[in-house]
Design a protein around this motif. Structure first.
Motif, PDB file in Angstrom:
ATOM      1  N   GLY A 216       0.814  -1.199   0.000  1.00 36.25           N
ATOM      2  CA  GLY A 216       0.000   0.000   0.000  1.00 36.25           C
ATOM      3  C   GLY A 216       0.849   1.251   0.000  1.00 36.25           C
TER       4      GLY A 216
ATOM      5  N   SER B 130      -3.568   3.977   0.758  1.00 39.25           N
ATOM      6  CA  SER B 130      -4.173   3.517  -0.484  1.00 39.25           C
ATOM      7  C   SER B 130      -3.772   2.063  -0.713  1.00 39.25           C
ATOM      8  N   MET B 131      -4.763   1.183  -0.785  1.00 42.18           N
ATOM      9  CA  MET B 131      -4.511  -0.236  -1.001  1.00 42.18           C
ATOM     10  C   MET B 131      -4.856  -0.645  -2.433  1.00 42.18           C
TER      11      MET B 131
ATOM     12  N   ASN C 243      -1.745  -4.430   4.778  1.00 39.22           N
ATOM     13  CA  ASN C 243      -0.625  -3.533   4.457  1.00 39.22           C
ATOM     14  C   ASN C 243       0.670  -3.925   5.165  1.00 39.22           C
TER      15      ASN C 243
ATOM     16  N   GLY D 114      -6.114  -1.052   5.761  1.00 42.81           N
ATOM     17  CA  GLY D 114      -5.255  -2.206   5.509  1.00 42.81           C
ATOM     18  C   GLY D 114      -4.510  -2.743   6.707  1.00 42.81           C
TER      19      GLY D 114
END
Length: 549
Positions: A4, A16-17, A111, A146
């Motif tokens: 991520g 942001s994944m 993540n 995440g």
């Protein structure tokens, strides 16, 4: 393995994944049979349930059914828009025989990190998602970004939200639950969570964080003091540090109004607040804020005779306002703790100066958490508010300090944290309307004194004070730090060795949640100063002033 991208998306999303796939095998390993042998190696921990949640939502449990002042707390609404995750519930027995529950959530799209979430108020877990943009990380926020995450009830599922520490029918407090709430339960949660995470993903988290606000901020500070090796980064926001003093002080405004027979209406409180904010000659911007280090010179008697929607301001009104600002006192006049700082707004629907009309008369309403602290001190759920005097208040204030000492969270010796390599991000709204910000400032000053000064402390503990910012939510006169802004700063410090010197604070409209202003928050003791030109709602229009040392 880290996955991520760290970036500010909005106040509650900072990872942001996009393009990251599910970790192989997690769904198959998310079973009681697989996880129980792992936890049995840690001790007497039992996996109660383990399942893949693909529902997109989760209904938090609800325990607090006992009425508070004839009102019942509403059941928290379900979390929604959740990613698919492994939902694990574990139980164990505390030393005092209470059954504690630990909740571990592991998103299938991970993540590579773990974010433990602290509770709020006097609870080790606080399920309700925040009603406004702010700094209240929950399990839902964690997995949407995440992170694998965890929380715990610490063995406390008492129906009494505030009075759980009082043993029914006995003249005593529940020391086992108090110790669990103070710091023990979070440590147990951390051990279990890390073991579950490693078993599910096949590797331990690359980095571990703990975050909490208010009572959860105090919990986070306590973990940094007692178990600094548990996490790589700690974020304690608006912490209820010096618990006994800070919380008991919250009833002072209502007590002053009750005992003096003068209940201040909101319109009169507004007039005093506005007068205080206007009396600060060093303000670089006329924004209605009285900064924490501004040399404000307001005397509430100066507006006696002024008219408000609630009537004329009287000498008695001004005397009560000054007494509230002076803070709690012993009968001999010596101070017990800080009061509300002039310029802070703490009334209306909530706050320490709240009033309501009963039988046609305006009366003060005691802050319930503060009154509960006094009930703890008295070991009496039936402590009577109407008969509470200044003398009895001072007795209960001081007698209760020893009993909640384990939860004070105010140990300035952070040598263990420094040796561990972990980082502490301490943040505080200067206009905190629930917990006087002077308490957090005094704590950090004690850390500086104990740890050898500013230069020796900032490599592992940094403090950011946001002027005009209230308690927990970024909807006050000044911008505050959010889940996203503070977590990004902490993660970049821990993972990239980028120690934060400035974090952008944000202010939101309380109805639309639209971001309406930004302002820099500088490393303490520096504060933002308007440059004299540019949009005052944009952070770029400010520079720093470090006149305070």
């Amino acid at each position: 393995m880290l996955k991520g991208e760290i970036r500010h998306i909005d106040w509650q999303n900072w990872m942001s994944m996009e393009g990251v796939g599910e970790v192989a095998g997690v769904a198959e390993r998310c079973t009681i049979d697989f996880l129980q042998p792992v936890l049995s190696q840690l001790g007497a921990f039992e996996v109660m349930s383990a399942r893949i949640n693909r529902d997109g939502e989760y209904q938090p449990p609800f325990y607090w059914t006992a009425p508070i002042n004839n009102l019942t707390l509403p059941k928290p609404p379900p979390y929604k828009e959740l990613p698919d995750f492994c939902e694990v519930q574990v139980r164990y027995e505390t030393p005092g025989g209470h059954e504690a529950h630990i909740y571990v959530w592991a998103p299938l799209v991970w993540n590579g990190r773990y974010l433990g979430t602290a509770g709020g108020s006097s609870q080790t877990v606080y399920w309700r998602e925040p009603p406004w943009p702010g700094r209240n990380p929950r399990l839902s926020h964690a997995i949407r970004n995440g992170f694998a995450s965890a929380t715990t009830d610490g063995g406390n599922r008492d129906a009494r939200f505030f009075d759980w520490a009082i043993v029914p029918g006995e003249d005593s407090l529940n020391e086992d639950l108090i110790l669990s709430w103070a710091y023990r339960a979070t440590h147990e949660m951390t051990k279990v969570a890390k073991a579950v995470i490693e078993a599910l993903y096949g590797e331990p988290p690359a980095y571990s964080y703990l975050a909490g606000c208010s009572g959860g901020g105090r919990m986070t500070l306590s973990q940094a003091q007692h178990h600094p090796d548990d996490y790589d980064g700690f974020w304690a926001a608006d912490p209820a540090v010096h618990w006994g003093r800070t919380i008991a002080s919250g009833i002072w405004p209502a007590l002053v109004m009750k005992e003096r027979g003068v209940a201040l209406a909101d319109a009169k409180l507004d007039a005093f607040r506005d007068g205080a904010a206007a009396s600060c000659p060093d303000r670089s911007l006329a924004d209605g804020i009285a900064g924490p280090f501004d040399r404000c010179t307001f005397d509430p008697r100066s507006i006696v005779g002024n008219e408000t929607e609630a009537g004329t301001i009287t000498e008695a009104d001004a005397a009560v306002m000054q007494e509230i600002w002076d803070g709690p006192r012993r009968p001999d006049g010596t101070p017990l703790w800080f009061g509300l700082r002039p310029g802070v707004q703490s009334w209306g629907m909530d706050g320490l100066c709240r009033t309501e009309t009963r039988d046609g008369k305006l009366v003060p309403v005691p802050f319930e958490l503060a009154f509960a602290q006094l009930r703890w001190s008295a070991h009496d759920e039936a402590l009577d508010w109407d008969s509470l005097t200044f003398e009895r208040y001072a007795e209960l204030f001081e007698s209760g300090l020893a009993e909640v000492a384990p939860a004070a969270g105010n140990d300035p010796d952070l040598s263990g944290l420094a040796a561990s390599g972990a980082k502490l991000l301490l943040t505080q709204g200067a206009d905190d309307d629930i917990l006087p910000s002077q308490g957090c400032i005094s704590y950090y000053e004690s850390v500086l004194a104990k740890m050898g000064g500013h230069a020796a402390t900032v490599p592992f503990a940094r403090f950011f004070l946001t002027e005009g910012d209230g308690h927990a939510f970024c909807i006050n006169r000044g911008p505050g730090l959010t889940n996203a802004s503070a977590m990004i700063a902490l993660m970049e410090w821990v993972e990239q060795d980028k120690a934060p010197a400035m974090i952008v604070a944000e202010r939101f409209d309380r109805d639309s949640f639209e971001r309406i202003a930004t302002r820099p928050a500088y490393l303490y003791p520096c504060m933002p100063v308007y440059r004299g030109e540019g949009d005052p709602n944009e952070a770029e229009s400010f520079t720093s002033s470090c006149a305070v040392s």
